[in-house]
Design a protein around this motif. Structure first.
Motif, PDB file in Angstrom:
ATOM      1  N   VAL A 228       1.112  -1.211  -0.206  1.00  0.00           N
ATOM      2  CA  VAL A 228       0.109  -0.083   0.067  1.00  0.00           C
ATOM      3  C   VAL A 228       0.878   1.404  -0.009  1.00  0.00           C
ATOM      4  O   VAL A 228       1.910   1.309   0.699  1.00  0.00           O
ATOM      5  CB  VAL A 228      -1.073   0.047   1.173  1.00  0.00           C
ATOM      6  N   TYR A 229       0.574   2.514  -0.957  1.00  0.00           N
ATOM      7  CA  TYR A 229       1.245   3.197  -0.888  1.00  0.00           C
ATOM      8  C   TYR A 229       0.501   4.474  -0.681  1.00  0.00           C
ATOM      9  O   TYR A 229      -0.912   4.492  -0.991  1.00  0.00           O
ATOM     10  CB  TYR A 229       1.948   3.514  -2.272  1.00  0.00           C
ATOM     11  N   ALA A 230       1.071   5.611  -0.136  1.00  0.00           N
ATOM     12  CA  ALA A 230       0.153   6.766   0.161  1.00  0.00           C
ATOM     13  C   ALA A 230       0.876   7.779  -0.986  1.00  0.00           C
ATOM     14  O   ALA A 230       1.918   8.307  -0.937  1.00  0.00           O
ATOM     15  CB  ALA A 230       0.390   7.363   1.501  1.00  0.00           C
ATOM     16  N   SER A 270       8.750   3.843  -7.474  1.00  0.00           N
ATOM     17  CA  SER A 270       9.454   4.669  -8.635  1.00  0.00           C
ATOM     18  C   SER A 270       8.369   4.473  -9.629  1.00  0.00           C
ATOM     19  O   SER A 270       8.228   5.428 -10.602  1.00  0.00           O
ATOM     20  CB  SER A 270      10.756   4.025  -9.012  1.00  0.00           C
ATOM     21  N   VAL A 271       7.759   3.406 -10.055  1.00  0.00           N
ATOM     22  CA  VAL A 271       6.851   3.398 -11.126  1.00  0.00           C
ATOM     23  C   VAL A 271       5.462   4.349 -10.912  1.00  0.00           C
ATOM     24  O   VAL A 271       5.348   4.883 -11.664  1.00  0.00           O
ATOM     25  CB  VAL A 271       6.152   1.835 -11.233  1.00  0.00           C
ATOM     26  N   LEU A 272       5.110   4.430  -9.691  1.00  0.00           N
ATOM     27  CA  LEU A 272       4.110   5.183  -9.249  1.00  0.00           C
ATOM     28  C   LEU A 272       4.536   6.731  -9.402  1.00  0.00           C
ATOM     29  O   LEU A 272       3.592   7.565  -9.770  1.00  0.00           O
ATOM     30  CB  LEU A 272       3.749   4.873  -7.736  1.00  0.00           C
ATOM     31  N   GLU A 280       4.053  13.038  -4.698  1.00  0.00           N
ATOM     32  CA  GLU A 280       4.894  12.345  -3.514  1.00  0.00           C
ATOM     33  C   GLU A 280       4.499  10.948  -3.397  1.00  0.00           C
ATOM     34  O   GLU A 280       2.977  10.666  -3.537  1.00  0.00           O
ATOM     35  CB  GLU A 280       4.458  13.224  -2.229  1.00  0.00           C
ATOM     36  N   VAL A 281       5.258   9.991  -2.943  1.00  0.00           N
ATOM     37  CA  VAL A 281       4.978   8.456  -2.950  1.00  0.00           C
ATOM     38  C   VAL A 281       5.617   8.034  -1.778  1.00  0.00           C
ATOM     39  O   VAL A 281       6.766   8.270  -1.465  1.00  0.00           O
ATOM     40  CB  VAL A 281       5.443   7.796  -4.266  1.00  0.00           C
TER      41      VAL A 281
END
Length: 301
Positions: A228-230, A270-272, A280-281
């Protein structure tokens, strides 16, 4: 199933074309706080009404405190304390009068079981002559709990007891429940608030009449360990649409100023970061709300 306070097998209930409960099976152990967590319309209230013998299921069977809900409903009614979601006491009666009335329904007096209700009643005592309809939301909640406990039940059903009250009253109420649990009483609580899952010993995530996951909070989180990424976007609405169409993204949902992205294993930060509009990721640990949304999105049972 005497080892369980509640045991259900395949409970199903429909209202016309609407299937409110779809083959619900669960067990609630004696002496635990069990939470039914889910949004409005999940089927929580229907299940409570069946377990407290106010409604019959279309299919399936259930036992409460060792008694069959169809074969011996009277025994369950005397052993169950039930606090419905809507305030159901008499608004024109005072606090004291409501307590006396509910005690009399079970052939007793308030003094017969004052030890169980005293910790809650102490907070109500200054308002004992005030009409119930004039109490604040938090005080109405405590009065309803007192009335549910006044006949010394063996099990307590609380249907969304903290809905519509302030954060302080919610916290106080859960502290009261923890104290009641110490006496060994099993408590089953329904709530739409995901953060209240941490106050329960075990929970069931429920949606559209079905149980999606059951276990302790830690067990459910460990079974659903997912990337999960914010993500924060230059324009979150546009970024949200871009993320939902990006390769490797299972779903993306707004959470305050961030977008929570549920990713496939191969997807990296990095893909996101390369998706149009992403500013920001950062990787985050999924919380129970993330898990619930992810399960609903993929129809997992």
């Amino acid at each position: 199933m005497d080892s369980f306070a509640i045991h259900t097998e395949g409970i199903t209930k429909s209202f016309g074309a609407l299937k409110a409960l779809d083959s619900v099976s669960l067990d609630v152990a004696r002496g635990e706080i069990f939470g039914l967590i889910g949004p409005d319309g999940a089927g929580k209230t229907t299940l409570f009404r069946i377990l407290t013998t106010l409604m019959l299921p279309d299919e399936g069977r259930a036992e409460v405190c060792g008694f069959d809900i169809i074969g011996n409903p009277r025994a369950i009614r005397f052993r169950a304390g039930y606090m419905p979601g809507r305030f159901s006491l008499y608004p024109d009666l005072t606090v004291e009068e409501n307590l006396r009335f509910y005690a009399s329904l079970f052939g007793g007096r308030v003094s017969d079981n004052f030890g169980m209700v005293e910790p809650v009643y102490r907070q109500l005592e200054p308002f004992r002559n005030r009409r119930a309809g004039k109490l604040s939301g938090g005080m109405k909640q405590k009065l309803a709990l007192c009335c549910a406990l006044i006949h010394k039940p063996e099990i307590l059903f609380l249907d969304e007891p903290t809905t519509g009250v302030d954060a302080v009253s919610r916290s106080e109420f859960w502290d009261i429940l923890s104290g009641i649990k110490q006496g060994g009483m099993p408590i089953i609580v329904s709530t739409p608030y995901m953060d209240e899952a941490s106050r329960c010993d075990r929970i069931a995530l429920m949606n559209a009449g079905r149980i999606l996951e059951t276990g302790s909070l830690d067990e459910i989180l460990s079974r659903n360990d997912m990337p999960v990424y914010a993500v924060r976007g230059e324009n979150n609405y546009r970024t949200l649409q871009n993320l939902r169409h990006a390769a490797g993204v299972r779903d993306a949902v707004l959470f305050g100023e961030y977008i929570h992205v549920f990713a496939e294993e191969r997807l990296s930060a990095s893909v996101l970061a390369a998706v149009s509009g992403v500013a920001e990721v950062k990787g985050i640990s999924p919380n129970i709300e993330d898990v619930f949304i992810n399960i609903m999105g993929h129809g997992k049972k």
